[in-house]
Design an enzyme around this catalytic site. Structure first.
Site, PDB file in Angstrom:
ATOM      1  N   VAL A   2      -3.110  -1.316  -1.748  1.00  0.00           N
ATOM      2  CA  VAL A   2      -4.073  -1.122  -2.816  1.00  0.00           C
ATOM      3  C   VAL A   2      -3.553  -0.069  -3.796  1.00  0.00           C
ATOM      4  CG1 VAL A   2      -6.489  -0.703  -3.369  1.00  0.00           C
ATOM      5  CG2 VAL A   2      -5.883  -1.521  -1.091  1.00  0.00           C
ATOM      6  N   ASP A   3      -3.547  -0.428  -5.062  1.00  0.00           N
ATOM      7  CA  ASP A   3      -3.231   0.526  -6.120  1.00  0.00           C
ATOM      8  C   ASP A   3      -4.345   1.575  -6.189  1.00  0.00           C
ATOM      9  OD1 ASP A   3      -1.885   1.503  -8.490  1.00  0.00           O
ATOM     10  OD2 ASP A   3      -3.456   0.518  -9.657  1.00  0.00           O
ATOM     11  N   LEU A   4      -4.062   2.697  -6.802  1.00  0.00           N
ATOM     12  CA  LEU A   4      -5.071   3.768  -6.912  1.00  0.00           C
ATOM     13  C   LEU A   4      -5.721   3.782  -8.291  1.00  0.00           C
ATOM     14  CD1 LEU A   4      -6.571   6.258  -5.878  1.00  0.00           C
ATOM     15  CD2 LEU A   4      -4.530   7.622  -6.407  1.00  0.00           C
ATOM     16  N   ASP A   5      -4.973   4.209  -9.311  1.00  0.00           N
ATOM     17  CA  ASP A   5      -5.540   4.356 -10.653  1.00  0.00           C
ATOM     18  C   ASP A   5      -5.966   3.004 -11.221  1.00  0.00           C
ATOM     19  OD1 ASP A   5      -5.066   7.069 -10.580  1.00  0.00           O
ATOM     20  OD2 ASP A   5      -3.207   6.966 -11.726  1.00  0.00           O
ATOM     21  N   ILE A 158      -3.241  -5.373  -4.210  1.00  0.00           N
ATOM     22  CA  ILE A 158      -4.421  -5.340  -5.076  1.00  0.00           C
ATOM     23  C   ILE A 158      -4.176  -4.315  -6.166  1.00  0.00           C
ATOM     24  CG2 ILE A 158      -6.914  -4.934  -5.172  1.00  0.00           C
ATOM     25  CD1 ILE A 158      -6.828  -5.296  -2.038  1.00  0.00           C
TER      26      ILE A 158
END
Length: 216
Positions: A2-5, A158
């Protein structure tokens, strides 16, 4: 992964304010909101280079000034998108292992995930290093796959930007793009993901379908 920003959190205030701080320290004019929003997601040094006429030396200086403000202040001028904790909890309950995979330096990712109460949902937080290693999303995803011994056929990336999509494609894994982040319909049209989800509530079901953990 999962990406953060732009995927888990909305970091606009902290990132944009720190970019403007860095440009001001260099004596460079402020950039507009379109440019600021476009800088959320990609490796930041490359974004600074684009703002500064392609000068790599100025880009490195800008990144240093950016971190002067971002580390103590900007990282926490942030908010978790509504519904994200529930989606992560649903995935964990279904037995999904979750990893953060962000081009942002890992030290900042870890602080943000901890500060905003998301740490219990993740097996590990992966990000770039301050020296620039793993800033490229394709290289980062390859690193996470190897480090965590992840089966590509049972992995989904994601994210909200083309870098997430291209990184997933380069590593032969599925990719879900989210519409609540900083990507655009034009971006997703040019770099098509496997699935686009419009609402946070749709995220967990989409992941489970890709992993074949529930009926399509």
């Amino acid at each position: 992964m999962v990406d953060l920003d732009g995927t888990l959190t909305d970091p606009y205030v902290g990132i944009s304010s720190s970019i403007l701080y860095a440009l001001d320290k260099l004596g460079h004019p402020a950039v507009d909101e379109i440019t600021l929003r476009a800088a959320i997601g990609p490796p930041l040094e490359a974004s600074f280079a684009a703002m500064l006429g392609g000068d790599p030396v100025l880009a490195k200086q800008a990144l240093g000034f950016y971190r002067e403000r971002y580390a103590p202040i900007g990282a926490f001028e942030n908010r978790v998108f509504d519904g994200i904790p529930d989606s992560l909890a649903a995935l964990r309950a279904a037995g999904v292992r979750l990893f953060v995979a962000s081009s942002k330096p890992r030290v900042f990712c870890e602080q943000i995930i901890e500060r905003f109460g998301l740490a219990p949902y993740f097996d590990k937080v992966h990000g770039s290093e301050l020296d620039g290693r793993w800033a490229d999303k394709s290289e980062l995803i390859a690193h996470v796959l190897e480090y965590e011994a992840i089966d590509r056929d049972q992995c989904v990336m994601i994210g909200d930007r083309r870098h997430d999509i291209l990184g997933a494609r380069a590593n032969q894994i599925k990719v879900i793009a989210v519409e609540w982040g900083y990507g655009s319909p034009e971006e997703f049209g040019a770099y098509p993901p496997d699935t686009i989800v419009a609402e946070v509530s749709e995220l967990a079901p989409a992941v489970l379908r890709h992993l074949r953990l529930e009926a399509a």
